[in-house]
Design an enzyme around this catalytic site. Structure first.
Site, mmCIF file in Angstrom:
data_model
loop_
_atom_site.group_PDB
_atom_site.id
_atom_site.type_symbol
_atom_site.label_atom_id
_atom_site.label_comp_id
_atom_site.label_asym_id
_atom_site.label_seq_id
_atom_site.Cartn_x
_atom_site.Cartn_y
_atom_site.Cartn_z
ATOM 1 N N GLY A 28 -9.932 68.376 108.886
ATOM 2 C CA GLY A 28 -9.607 69.234 107.760
ATOM 3 C C GLY A 28 -8.109 69.336 107.519
ATOM 4 C CG LEU A 30 -9.294 67.479 103.873
ATOM 5 C CD1 LEU A 30 -10.451 67.271 102.896
ATOM 6 C CD2 LEU A 30 -9.408 66.500 105.036
ATOM 7 C CG HIS A 31 -2.564 65.224 104.597
ATOM 8 N ND1 HIS A 31 -2.694 63.859 104.637
ATOM 9 C CD2 HIS A 31 -2.625 65.645 105.893
ATOM 10 C CE1 HIS A 31 -2.808 63.459 105.887
ATOM 11 N NE2 HIS A 31 -2.791 64.516 106.683
ATOM 12 N N GLY A 33 -2.896 61.690 102.659
ATOM 13 C CA GLY A 33 -3.305 60.653 103.601
ATOM 14 C C GLY A 33 -4.826 60.592 103.682
ATOM 15 C CG HIS A 34 -7.076 63.785 105.380
ATOM 16 N ND1 HIS A 34 -6.164 64.794 105.558
ATOM 17 C CD2 HIS A 34 -7.517 63.457 106.623
ATOM 18 C CE1 HIS A 34 -6.069 65.075 106.845
ATOM 19 N NE2 HIS A 34 -6.866 64.279 107.510
ATOM 20 N N GLY A 145 -7.109 56.508 109.934
ATOM 21 C CA GLY A 145 -5.727 56.199 109.591
ATOM 22 C C GLY A 145 -5.020 55.482 110.735
ATOM 23 C CB VAL A 174 -0.191 58.027 103.135
ATOM 24 C CG1 VAL A 174 0.447 58.465 101.827
ATOM 25 C CG2 VAL A 174 -1.471 57.251 102.863
ATOM 26 N NE ARG A 185 -1.148 69.027 115.942
ATOM 27 C CZ ARG A 185 -2.183 68.282 116.331
ATOM 28 N NH1 ARG A 185 -2.263 67.028 115.959
ATOM 29 N NH2 ARG A 185 -3.141 68.796 117.090
#
Ligand code: PAF
Length: 278
Positions: A28, A30-31, A33-34, A145, A174, A185
């Site tokens: 979770g 999420l950004h 990259g996700h 990733g 990313v 983080r």
């Protein structure tokens, strides 16, 4: 988008499913990259296939005293993001582990160095939860990733050694415009720390420059990385290593297929990153 929160409901769902399914396992927060992982999952699933995202902050992979309790859990925002990204199934299990669980999955070679050496039990926790997710959701493929380079290698090994019939797809890291790898983080960093956090990428690109210029001594290269990191006042090296890209063994002399991997504390936040050198 279907949201499932119970392991039994997930098993019923997969029994009734008749499409290709691609899983994006996450914790979770999420950004972008996700979102890239979800995009790649869609490409592999096809427009009629299922893209499943799991969100579970896995207690087994946090060592005592680390950030399990404060790990961000923005459930509503994550759900919205998944919906908007065209995810078909959001699996957010509330009953993942039995209190008296006694079976774990442990990879014993690739997990021993790098983050595995600094975070005992971490990859045992990762392998155990990923194996459970694979068993529960039986995806055809799963997307991870490359920022978590060691994790990806360990999961590929687990899938190979335990014969999971699942294709593992690695997706390039990313980065922000200044090179910082996207990570859940990063949100722990204050403004000053966020500026200093670029030191990971700067250290790795300096090493790549030296390697491209012919420097082959891994000791010299690691010293150069540490020199760059020392220029950031809140940075503390956890490890810097140059390893073989496949077996993750530390190298003494640079050779083809080398990766620099590092973990650096910026203030209290531990960030990891890696870059192919050759
Ligand atoms: O990379 C992560 O977010 C986690 O380690 C994973 C693979 C979802 C397992 O908890």
């Amino acid at each position: 988008m279907r949201v499932i929160e119970a392991t039994e409901a997930a098993q019923t769902h997969v029994r009734e499913r008749d499409t290709k399914s691609v899983l994006v396992p996450t914790m979770g927060a999420l950004h972008r990259g996700h979102l890239k992982l979800i995009h790649v999952a869609r490409e592999h699933a096809g427009k009629d296939g299922e893209v499943a995202v799991s969100i579970f902050v896995n207690p087994l992979q946090f060592e005592p005293g680390s950030d399990f309790e404060k790990y961000p859990r923005p459930e509503a925002a994550d759900e919205k993001l998944c919906e908007e990204a065209g995810v078909n199934l959001l699996f957010r299990p509330r009953d993942m582990y039995f209190d008296d669980r006694s079976v774990y999955i442990e990879e014993t070679s690739l997990s021993s160095g790098l983050c595995g050496a600094m975070r005992p039990g971490h990859f045992r926790g990762v392998c155990t939860v990923v194996a459970k997710l694979f068993n529960l959701l039986t995806p055809d493929a799963a997307v991870f990733g490359e920022k978590d380079y060691q994790q990806l290698a360990v999961i590929r090994r687990m899938v190979r050694d335990l014969n999971f019939p699942i294709e593992i797809i690695g997706v390039p890291t990313v980065r922000e415009a200044d090179g910082l790898a996207l990570s859940s983080r990063n949100q722990y960093l204050n403004a000053d720390e966020r500026t200093q956090a670029t030191v990971l990428y700067r250290a790795m690109t300096r090493v790549k420059e030296l390697a491209d210029g012919g420097q082959k001594s891994v000791r010299e290269l690691i010293d150069a990385a540490k020199g760059v990191i020392a220029s950031a006042k809140s940075a503390r090296v956890d490890y810097v290593a140059i390893v073989d890209a496949v077996n993750l063994h530390s190298l003494e002399t640079l050779r083809p297929n080398a990766v620099i991997a590092l973990a650096v504390f910026i203030g209290k936040t531990r960030l990891i990153d890696n870059l192919r050198l050759t």
